[in-house]
Design a protein around this motif. Structure first.
Motif, PDB file in Angstrom:
ATOM      1  N   UNK A   1      38.444  79.286  -8.468  1.00  0.00           N
ATOM      2  CA  UNK A   1      39.691  78.714  -7.945  1.00  0.00           C
ATOM      3  C   UNK A   1      40.730  78.505  -9.043  1.00  0.00           C
ATOM      4  N   UNK A   2      41.962  78.917  -8.784  1.00  0.00           N
ATOM      5  CA  UNK A   2      43.041  78.713  -9.737  1.00  0.00           C
ATOM      6  C   UNK A   2      44.081  77.722  -9.231  1.00  0.00           C
ATOM      7  N   UNK A   3      43.827  77.128  -8.045  1.00  0.00           N
ATOM      8  CA  UNK A   3      44.640  76.026  -7.539  1.00  0.00           C
ATOM      9  C   UNK A   3      43.702  74.993  -6.916  1.00  0.00           C
ATOM     10  N   UNK A   4      44.208  73.771  -6.735  1.00  0.00           N
ATOM     11  CA  UNK A   4      43.412  72.735  -6.082  1.00  0.00           C
ATOM     12  C   UNK A   4      43.067  73.137  -4.652  1.00  0.00           C
ATOM     13  N   UNK A   5      43.998  73.818  -3.974  1.00  0.00           N
ATOM     14  CA  UNK A   5      43.742  74.249  -2.593  1.00  0.00           C
ATOM     15  C   UNK A   5      42.589  75.235  -2.532  1.00  0.00           C
ATOM     16  N   UNK A   6      42.505  76.154  -3.501  1.00  0.00           N
ATOM     17  CA  UNK A   6      41.384  77.094  -3.545  1.00  0.00           C
ATOM     18  C   UNK A   6      40.061  76.336  -3.647  1.00  0.00           C
ATOM     19  N   UNK A   7      40.029  75.337  -4.533  1.00  0.00           N
ATOM     20  CA  UNK A   7      38.778  74.607  -4.745  1.00  0.00           C
ATOM     21  C   UNK A   7      38.373  73.836  -3.493  1.00  0.00           C
ATOM     22  N   UNK A   8      39.354  73.270  -2.812  1.00  0.00           N
ATOM     23  CA  UNK A   8      39.043  72.512  -1.598  1.00  0.00           C
ATOM     24  C   UNK A   8      38.470  73.410  -0.505  1.00  0.00           C
ATOM     25  N   UNK A   9      38.828  74.690  -0.503  1.00  0.00           N
ATOM     26  CA  UNK A   9      38.248  75.617   0.474  1.00  0.00           C
ATOM     27  C   UNK A   9      36.727  75.611   0.378  1.00  0.00           C
ATOM     28  N   UNK A  10      36.218  75.523  -0.833  1.00  0.00           N
ATOM     29  CA  UNK A  10      34.770  75.590  -1.055  1.00  0.00           C
ATOM     30  C   UNK A  10      34.115  74.219  -1.147  1.00  0.00           C
ATOM     31  N   UNK A  11      34.829  73.210  -1.650  1.00  0.00           N
ATOM     32  CA  UNK A  11      34.182  71.956  -2.053  1.00  0.00           C
ATOM     33  C   UNK A  11      34.582  70.736  -1.245  1.00  0.00           C
ATOM     34  N   UNK A  12      35.510  70.866  -0.311  1.00  0.00           N
ATOM     35  CA  UNK A  12      35.926  69.696   0.465  1.00  0.00           C
ATOM     36  C   UNK A  12      34.729  69.106   1.209  1.00  0.00           C
ATOM     37  N   UNK A  13      34.501  67.815   1.022  1.00  0.00           N
ATOM     38  CA  UNK A  13      33.372  67.141   1.645  1.00  0.00           C
ATOM     39  C   UNK A  13      32.095  67.176   0.836  1.00  0.00           C
ATOM     40  N   UNK A  14      32.070  67.963  -0.243  1.00  0.00           N
ATOM     41  CA  UNK A  14      30.879  68.064  -1.095  1.00  0.00           C
ATOM     42  C   UNK A  14      31.021  67.277  -2.392  1.00  0.00           C
ATOM     43  N   UNK A  15      32.272  66.908  -2.749  1.00  0.00           N
ATOM     44  CA  UNK A  15      32.515  66.242  -4.026  1.00  0.00           C
ATOM     45  C   UNK A  15      33.329  64.974  -3.776  1.00  0.00           C
ATOM     46  N   UNK A  16      33.369  64.097  -4.792  1.00  0.00           N
ATOM     47  CA  UNK A  16      34.013  62.798  -4.624  1.00  0.00           C
ATOM     48  C   UNK A  16      35.530  62.863  -4.710  1.00  0.00           C
ATOM     49  N   UNK A  17      36.056  63.750  -5.537  1.00  0.00           N
ATOM     50  CA  UNK A  17      37.496  63.808  -5.708  1.00  0.00           C
ATOM     51  C   UNK A  17      37.926  65.093  -6.372  1.00  0.00           C
ATOM     52  N   UNK A  18      39.236  65.379  -6.271  1.00  0.00           N
ATOM     53  CA  UNK A  18      39.821  66.513  -6.981  1.00  0.00           C
ATOM     54  C   UNK A  18      41.205  66.117  -7.456  1.00  0.00           C
TER      55      UNK A  18
END
Length: 338
Positions: A147-164
């Protein structure tokens, strides 16, 4: 788990997540990382769980300044400080002998550890506020494009991690260069934002590990992230076309079919009208290609294409990193038209 979206001003809240053993998405200049307390084996274990990452794939410890090296590394050579003076903060990871208190969960049981001081000021600020080294691979599901943006990371990790923490788009776009200083001569394990030519300007001779241009076999243990497994891959299979850009574009045009997507240099996009196309950047601008390669690979997961054809730069400069990421996304399915 609800993933908190944090702004740059929320440094102390982000640091608290790390100190409490949580998982935090952090911006760097290369890609977004999935961070945890690098001295807490349980927290590090949650990185592997969230990513679906193989346990034998080591992680990198991120620190805010080079003077933290002695805390986690033994017998630090002068070459490490020479590299740090030239390239840190920046997209370079240095493999060194680890100290005993660095957990096996970080190093995959190796007696070495990768160390990096990232250039993103917000990332360094969070690490310093937490007061601990941050273990952080790229913040994607294992095997997918980074992921090169926060939105990219949330596609994969939303609900799996505490924060971004949203620190804006990454400016380099490919992961850090990894050089092993425990080898003689030093060995390039992964190309990235610091080029092979730049490493050699400081170190002299630098060998290139075979994992840069091919896959390790099933029985070999990787000494750094990104060496062994198929990486950076979209859902559709990728074929990389190397060589003269004009000839490469002609080859792709002759072989694409309905259901094909194309990653190409900007100049050749009009040739592929009627197909989903993602621009890699101008043929002569490898830095731009590095910034766009993961965006291009990730784009096609929302299109339903059945296959992807990709033009590829030569290996000079940061082109080696772009080529490496495309080749790994393709599982080294490469057509060299030269």
């Amino acid at each position: 788990m609800t993933t908190k979206r944090l702004a740059g001003r929320d440094t102390l809240q982000a640091a608290d997540i790390l100190r409490r053993g949580g998982l935090l998405g952090i911006p760097t200049e290369t890609v977004y990382g999935l961070g945890a307390n690098g001295l807490d084996p349980a927290a590090v274990g949650r990185i592997f769980e969230a990513k679906g990452r193989p346990q034998d794939n080591p992680l990198i410890l991120h620190i805010p300044t080079a003077d933290w090296l002695e805390r986690y590394c033994a017998d630090v050579p002068a070459a490490a400080y020479a590299l740090a003076e030239r390239f840190w903060p920046g997209p370079l990871t240095i493999i060194l002998k680890r100290r005993e208190h660095v957990p096996d969960a970080v190093t995959a049981g190796l007696d070495t550890v990768g160390m990096r001081c990232p250039a993103h000021p917000l990332c360094r600020e969070i690490i310093a506020a937490a007061g601990l080294p941050v273990a952080a691979p790229s913040g994607n599901t294992s095997g997918r494009p980074s992921p090169t943006t926060a939105a990219h990371m949330l596609e994969d990790m939303d609900g799996k991690i505490d924060g971004i923490v949203d620190g804006g788009p990454c400016t380099v776009g490919v992961e850090s260069t990894i050089v092993d200083l425990t080898a003689d001569p030093p060995r390039l394990l992964r190309p990235g934002g610091v080029t092979l030519e730049e490493l050699r300007s400081v170190l002299g001779e630098v060998a290139v590990d075979k994992a840069v241009t091919g896959l390790l076999s099933a029985g070999e243990q990787p000494r750094a992230p990104g060496m062994k497994y198929r990486h950076y891959a979209p859902k559709a299979p990728v074929t990389v076309v190397r060589g003269d850009p004009e000839k490469g574009a002609a080859y792709i045009l002759a072989h694409i079919r309905p259901g094909s997507g194309v990653i190409c240099f900007d100049e050749y996009a009009p040739r592929f009208a009627g197909h989903p196309v993602e621009l890699l950047g101008p043929a002569g601008d490898k830095a731009e290609q590095a910034r766009h390669v993961f965006d291009a690979l990730r784009f096609f997961d929302g299109t339903g294409v059945e296959e992807i054809w990709a033009q590829c730069p030569d290996d000079a400069g940061i082109g080696l990193a772009v080529s490496n990421r495309l080749n790994k996304a393709a599982g080294f399915h490469i057509i060299d038209i030269e």
